[in-house]
Design an enzyme around this catalytic site. Structure first.
Site, PDB file in Angstrom:
ATOM      1  CG  ASN A 275     -40.935  21.404 -27.001  1.00 28.60           C
ATOM      2  OD1 ASN A 275     -39.774  21.455 -26.602  1.00 28.60           O
ATOM      3  ND2 ASN A 275     -41.917  22.050 -26.405  1.00 28.60           N
TER       4      ASN A 275
ATOM      5  CB  SER B 233     -42.805  10.594 -25.701  1.00 21.45           C
ATOM      6  OG  SER B 233     -44.198  10.617 -25.524  1.00 21.45           O
ATOM      7  CB  ALA B 234     -45.626   5.923 -27.386  1.00 23.55           C
ATOM      8  CG  HIS B 235     -48.059  11.412 -26.936  1.00 21.88           C
ATOM      9  ND1 HIS B 235     -48.548  12.673 -27.188  1.00 21.88           N
ATOM     10  CD2 HIS B 235     -47.215  11.539 -25.895  1.00 21.88           C
ATOM     11  CE1 HIS B 235     -48.007  13.518 -26.315  1.00 21.88           C
ATOM     12  NE2 HIS B 235     -47.195  12.850 -25.520  1.00 21.88           N
TER      13      HIS B 235
ATOM     14  CB  THR C 294     -49.201  -3.088 -13.093  1.00 22.54           C
ATOM     15  OG1 THR C 294     -49.214  -3.677 -11.802  1.00 22.54           O
ATOM     16  CG2 THR C 294     -49.701  -4.082 -14.127  1.00 22.54           C
TER      17      THR C 294
ATOM     18  N   GLY D 299     -42.664  10.673 -22.010  1.00 24.61           N
ATOM     19  CA  GLY D 299     -41.440  11.467 -22.037  1.00 24.61           C
ATOM     20  C   GLY D 299     -41.194  12.195 -20.729  1.00 24.61           C
ATOM     21  CB  THR D 300     -43.466  13.995 -18.412  1.00 23.53           C
ATOM     22  OG1 THR D 300     -43.995  14.833 -19.443  1.00 23.53           O
ATOM     23  CG2 THR D 300     -43.358  14.777 -17.116  1.00 23.53           C
TER      24      THR D 300
ATOM     25  CD  GLN E  58     -41.797  17.240 -30.091  1.00 22.95           C
ATOM     26  OE1 GLN E  58     -42.056  16.878 -31.241  1.00 22.95           O
ATOM     27  NE2 GLN E  58     -42.749  17.444 -29.191  1.00 22.95           N
TER      28      GLN E  58
ATOM     29  CB  CYS F   4     -45.535  21.091 -23.476  1.00 22.60           C
ATOM     30  SG  CYS F   4     -45.083  20.064 -24.846  1.00 22.60           S
TER      31      CYS F   4
HETATM   32  N1  PLP Z   1     -40.001  16.420 -23.978  1.00 18.15           N
HETATM   33  C1  PLP Z   1     -40.344  17.092 -25.084  1.00 18.15           C
HETATM   34  C2  PLP Z   1     -39.287  17.729 -25.896  1.00 18.15           C
HETATM   35  C3  PLP Z   1     -41.685  17.179 -25.471  1.00 18.15           C
HETATM   36  O1  PLP Z   1     -42.007  17.867 -26.561  1.00 18.15           O
HETATM   37  C4  PLP Z   1     -42.675  16.565 -24.674  1.00 18.15           C
HETATM   38  C5  PLP Z   1     -44.097  16.687 -24.996  1.00 18.15           C
HETATM   39  O2  PLP Z   1     -44.526  17.545 -25.676  1.00 18.15           O
HETATM   40  C6  PLP Z   1     -42.251  15.856 -23.534  1.00 18.15           C
HETATM   41  C7  PLP Z   1     -40.920  15.806 -23.216  1.00 18.15           C
HETATM   42  C8  PLP Z   1     -43.228  15.155 -22.652  1.00 18.15           C
HETATM   43  O3  PLP Z   1     -43.600  13.907 -23.186  1.00 18.15           O
HETATM   44  P1  PLP Z   1     -44.944  13.206 -22.702  1.00 18.15           P
HETATM   45  O4  PLP Z   1     -46.070  14.013 -23.246  1.00 18.15           O
HETATM   46  O5  PLP Z   1     -44.861  11.824 -23.284  1.00 18.15           O
HETATM   47  O6  PLP Z   1     -44.918  13.176 -21.228  1.00 18.15           O
END
Ligand code: PLP
Length: 378
Positions: A145, A196-198, A234, A67-68, A173, A318
């Site tokens: 989040n 984001s996958a996790h 990659t 996500g970042t 989220q 985070c």
């Molecule tokens: N954006 C939101 C709203 C999130 O809650 C998070 C992670 O907590 C992220 C972005 C970042 O995602 P990632 O951990 O996959 O980099």
């Protein structure tokens, strides 16, 4: 350990793990031989799975490391294709959006931070006021989040479109906990969306930026031309395969009602014990509760609950290395003293009512101990 921290990371789903295992030693998906082609097929399949989960076309899905990175690519990449003007972000954005936007000031962009209301929703009036100034990009998250509060993305995007600004939303989220449909949102003007996958039972280290093809965007990370030249490097085949499998699982889950019932049961207990629930008046994700007890430090309560067998978060996971009060709560007008007490519970599909009841008993006991200490110290 009872796990109530799914907004930080949801545990890797057992099925997803099985699907990923054969790909851990995958060939390079750019190689021309049959092993490479096999990896490429796996990526293509995952792209279809992700696209299907969010109502997008596979050609609109660009894989990233999470996500970042998707947020960075959306903001830096869109801005790189425009002449510097103004970026509008909301005051409750994740640091991946907020810090990226603020960083664009070095390249001549003005950044306007739109205020949040007391209930955690972004102020429409403030966004409208901001849009009076020529704006290149607006970024507002779909679900917060920390509080879980949902934003009216369609109407904010429509406002941005009227002024000719690109609209990005961080849906990290929201995915898996509420409706996320890119083509529906695109009809209102959403042109870029981060995933984001996790957060959905997939692995850490995979995500995607979903993009309207009409958006002009430049790569941030240059390399071997992967992801149609938008994201060099990659591909992490196993993680992307896991992301796809986790997305496919979402279709078989209907989390809303059950998670909402569990969350409401927790909150009834919290209020009974004298707690304040943040954002409770606004539409929220069904799994998230963010609360505080006056005069009880959030970190201390999290540690006490951890020792008693419950994994919960204080403030924003985070930025868990920081003990500053949550900027999201401060933006909602919560006092720094109360914000210092913030604790977040975020539920997942495996949590049960039994766990909620055990949690309530534990919370009651730990709170009463902390209140006794506070009384002695005072
Ligand atoms: N954006 C939101 C709203 C999130 O809650 C998070 C992670 O907590 C992220 C972005 C970042 O995602 P990632 O951990 O996959 O980099």
């Amino acid at each position: 350990m009872v796990y109530f921290d799914h907004n930080a990371t949801s545990p890797l789903d057992a099925h997803v793990q099985q699907v990923m295992l054969p790909y851990l030693g995958s060939a390079n998906a750019s190689s021309r031989h049959s092993l490479g082609r096999h990896a490429r097929q796996a990526l293509d399949h995952a792209r279809e799975q992700v696209a299907a989960a969010v109502g997008a076309h596979p050609s609109q899905v660009f894989f990233t490391s999470g996500g970042t990175e998707a947020d960075n690519l959306a903001i830096q990449g869109v801005c790189a294709a425009l002449k510097p003007s103004q970026i509008v972000v909301s005051a409750i954005e994740h640091p991946a959006v907020m810090r990226t936007a603020l960083g664009m000031r070095r390249q001549g962009w003005q950044v306007r931070v739109a205020a949040a209301e007391a209930d955690g929703r972004v102020s429409r009036d403030d966004v409208a006021a901001a849009l009076q100034t020529p704006t290149g990009l607006v970024s507002v998250m779909m679900a917060n989040n920390e509080t879980g509060v949902l934003q009216d993305i369609a109407s904010l995007a429509a406002m941005a479109r009227k002024q000719g600004a690109v609209f990005h939303t961080d849906a990290v989220q929201a995915l898996g906990k509420g409706a996320v449909n890119f083509s529906e949102l695109a009809a209102f003007g959403v042109q870029a969306m981060s995933l984001s996958a996790h957060k959905i039972g997939g692995p850490q280290g995979a995500g995607a930026l979903v993009l309207d093809k009409r958006v002009d965007i430049y790569p941030v990370q240059h390399g071997g031309g992967q992801e149609k030249g938008l994201r060099g490097g990659t591909e992490n085949v196993a993680a992307i395969v896991g992301f796809g499998a986790a997305c496919e699982l979402l279709a078989s889950r209907q989390p809303e009602t059950r998670l909402g019932e569990l969350r409401n049961a927790i909150e009834a207990g919290i209020v009974q014990l004298g707690g304040v629930v943040f954002g409770a008046e606004a539409p929220r994700l069904p799994n998230t509760s963010f609360f505080a007890f006056p005069n009880i430090d959030g970190e201390t309560l999290v540690m006490a609950l951890d020792r008693a067998g419950f994994a919960v978060a204080s403030g924003s996971a985070c930025s868990s290395d920081s003990s500053d009060p949550s900027p999201v709560l401060l933006a909602m007008g919560v006092t720094p003293e109360l914000a210092q007490g913030a604790v977040r519970i975020s539920l997942g599909y495996d949590n049960s009512m039994e766990e909620i009841q055990q949690f309530f008993q534990t919370l009651k006991r730990e709170l009463s101990k902390l209140r006794q200490f506070a009384a002695i110290a005072a």
